[in-house]
Design an enzyme around this catalytic site. Structure first.
Site, short mmCIF file in Angstrom:
data_model
loop_
_atom_site.label_atom_id
_atom_site.label_comp_id
_atom_site.label_asym_id
_atom_site.label_seq_id
_atom_site.Cartn_x
_atom_site.Cartn_y
_atom_site.Cartn_z
CG PHE A 69 -2.00 1.20 9.57
CD1 PHE A 69 -1.81 0.74 8.27
CD2 PHE A 69 -2.99 2.14 9.80
CE1 PHE A 69 -2.60 1.23 7.23
CE2 PHE A 69 -3.77 2.64 8.77
CZ PHE A 69 -3.58 2.17 7.47
CG ASN A 70 0.24 -3.10 7.33
OD1 ASN A 70 -0.22 -2.10 6.79
ND2 ASN A 70 1.52 -3.43 7.24
CG ASP A 76 3.95 0.11 1.60
OD1 ASP A 76 3.72 1.03 2.39
OD2 ASP A 76 3.44 -1.01 1.69
CG ASN A 90 0.41 3.28 4.33
OD1 ASN A 90 0.28 3.17 5.54
ND2 ASN A 90 1.34 2.65 3.65
CG ASP A 127 -0.23 -0.01 2.55
OD1 ASP A 127 -0.84 0.47 3.53
OD2 ASP A 127 0.94 -0.44 2.61
CG HIS A 138 7.22 0.19 10.07
ND1 HIS A 138 7.48 -0.15 11.39
CD2 HIS A 138 6.78 1.47 10.11
CE1 HIS A 138 7.21 0.87 12.17
NE2 HIS A 138 6.78 1.87 11.43
CG ASP A 139 5.95 -1.68 4.57
OD1 ASP A 139 5.29 -0.82 3.97
OD2 ASP A 139 5.53 -2.27 5.59
CB THR A 195 4.59 -4.24 2.92
OG1 THR A 195 4.25 -3.68 1.63
CG2 THR A 195 5.77 -5.18 2.79
O1 RIB Z 1 2.53 -0.22 10.89
C1 RIB Z 1 3.40 -0.01 9.79
C2 RIB Z 1 2.75 -0.46 8.52
O2 RIB Z 1 1.59 0.33 8.29
C3 RIB Z 1 3.64 -0.26 7.28
O3 RIB Z 1 3.32 -1.24 6.33
C4 RIB Z 1 3.23 1.10 6.78
O4 RIB Z 1 3.42 1.22 5.37
C5 RIB Z 1 1.77 1.10 7.11
O5 RIB Z 1 1.09 0.44 6.05
CA CA Z 2 2.75 -0.63 4.07
#
Ligand code: RIB
Ligand code: CA
Length: 303
Positions: free
Chosen positions: A166-167, A16, A40, A11, A234-235, A125
C-alpha cells in the site's frame, strides 16, 4: 547509552499509532517529532489522529506537522476500509487542545535534520510523499540522517495489489525518488511485517496493559476482522528495527520501484545480487523476541 532520536513520518492509521506507542514506550528511543501524510485516510484525519495521540500520551512537547495531502502526481488512494473512516478503527480519543505546527512537515523534516546532523533516525510508515519532497528541498539530507527506515514494499507479493504494498502503491513516483536518492534505505517490507501478527495469544498479553491496553493497544490491534490469524502490526516492525536490529536478519539489495506497469505499478523490484545496493532489506524476524520487546516497551508507558 543515549536514546536514539526518531522523527516519524506517518499516516495514522492503526499500526502507525501502535508504532508511535513503541517509539514512546521504549526508553532507548526518543520520539522527537511526528510528521503526517495522507495515506490510510486523508491528511485531516491522519493529522488529527497524531495530535490526539500526542496529547493522550502527554507528549505535547513533540511537534506534529502536517505534510502532503496527495501524492506527487497521482490521485490519492485510501485504506479506510482497513483502518476505519477516521483512521483509528473504533478508538475514540479526546479532542486535541493543541493545533499542528505552523511549520509544514517537509520544512520540519529538513530543518530538524540540518540542526542535528547524524543524530536523527528518520522513519517513514506511510506513503513517501513527504520524504520525496524533503529530498527535493534539500538533497543533502541523505548525509544528515543517522539512518532511514521505511515500512513499505515487499520482495515477494503486495497487499494493495498482487504486486504492490500500500505505502508504495499510494505514491510510486515518490518511492522511486526515495530509493534513488543515494542513501541506504532500510526497507521493512511485508515479508517481515506479515510475521508480526497480533494473534489471540498476543492480544491476551496486550489486555494485561491496563488502561493503555483497553483504550488503545487492544482495539488498535484487533480492528481488522477479515484475517482469522490476527492483524499485522506493520509499522511497529519498522520502529523496532531502529531500536533492535538484533531481532532481524538483513541483506543488502538494490531496490527499484515500478511506476508505469499496468499490473505492477508500485512494485518494489528487489535485486539481492546487485553490485551496487541502495537498500538494507530485513529478511527474517525473531517473532517471539519482537513481541517480548514491544510488550515490555508498552508496559513502560504511564498515562
Ligand atoms: O501495507 C501496510 C502499510 O500501509 C502500513 O503502513 C499501514 O499503516 C498502511 O499505511
Ligand atoms: Ca502506515
Amino acid at each position: 547509552m543515549t536514546a536514539k532520536k526518531i522523527l516519524l513520518d506517518c499516516d495514522p492509521g492503526l499500526d502507525d499509532a501502535l508504532a508511535i506507542l513503541l517509539a514512546h514506550g521504549d526508553h532507548a528511543l526518543e520520539l522527537i517529532a511526528i510528521t503526517t501524510v495522507g495515506g490510510n485516510v486523508d491528511l485531516a484525519n491522519t493529522t488529527r489522529n497524531a495530535l490526539q495521540l500526542r496529547e493522550y500520551l502527554g507528549l505535547e512537547h513533540i511537534p506534529v506537522a502536517a505534510g502532503a495531502a496527495a501524492p506527487l502526481v497521482r490521485p490519492a488512494i485510501s485504506a479506510a476500509e482497513v483502518h476505519g473512516d477516521e483512521g483509528l478503527g473504533n478508538v475514540v480519543l479526546p479532542a486535541a487542545r493543541l493545533e499542528a505546527s505552523v511549520t509544514p512537515a517537509v520544512d520540519l523534516i529538513v530543518e530538524t535534520l540540518r540542526a542535528s546532523p547524524g543524530e536523527i533516525h528518520l522513519v517513514a510508515t506511510g506513503p513517501l510523499t513527504n520524504i520525496a519532497l524533503a529530498l527535493h528541498q534539500d538533497p543533502a539530507i541523505i548525509d544528515l540522517v543517522a539512518s532511514f527506515t521505511i515500512m513499505g514494499g515487499s520482495f515477494t507479493r503486495g497487499n494493495a495489489t498482487p504486486a504492490a504494498e500500500f505505502n508504495i502503491l499510494a505514491d510510486p513516483e515518490a518511492a522511486a525518488v526515495v530509493f534513488a536518492a543515494g542513501w541506504q534505505t532500510v526497507m521493512v517490507g511485508l515479508d517481515l511485517t506479515n510475521q508480526a501478527i497480533a494473534t489471540h495469544e498476543i492480544v491476551e498479553r496486550m489486555a494485561l496493559l491496563g488502561r493503555l491496553g483497553n483504550d488503545l493497544v487492544v482495539p488498535l490491534s484487533t480492528f481488522w476482522k477479515d484475517d482469522p490469524t490476527g492483524q499485522a502490526v506493520h509499522d511497529v516492525v519498522a520502529v523496532a528495527f531502529v531500536a533492535r536490529p538484533d531481532l532481524f536478519q538483513s541483506r543488502l539489495a538494490h531496490v527499484e520501484v515500478e511506476t508505469t506497469g499496468t499490473f505492477t505499478s508500485g512494485m518494489t523490484v528487489v535485486d539481492f545480487d546487485a553490485a551496487v545496493p541502495n537498500a538494507i532489506v530485513p529478511v527474517a524476524l525473531d517473532v517471539e523476541g519482537f513481541w517480548d520487546y514491544v510488550l515490555e516497551s508498552y508496559a513502560r508507558i504511564r498515562l
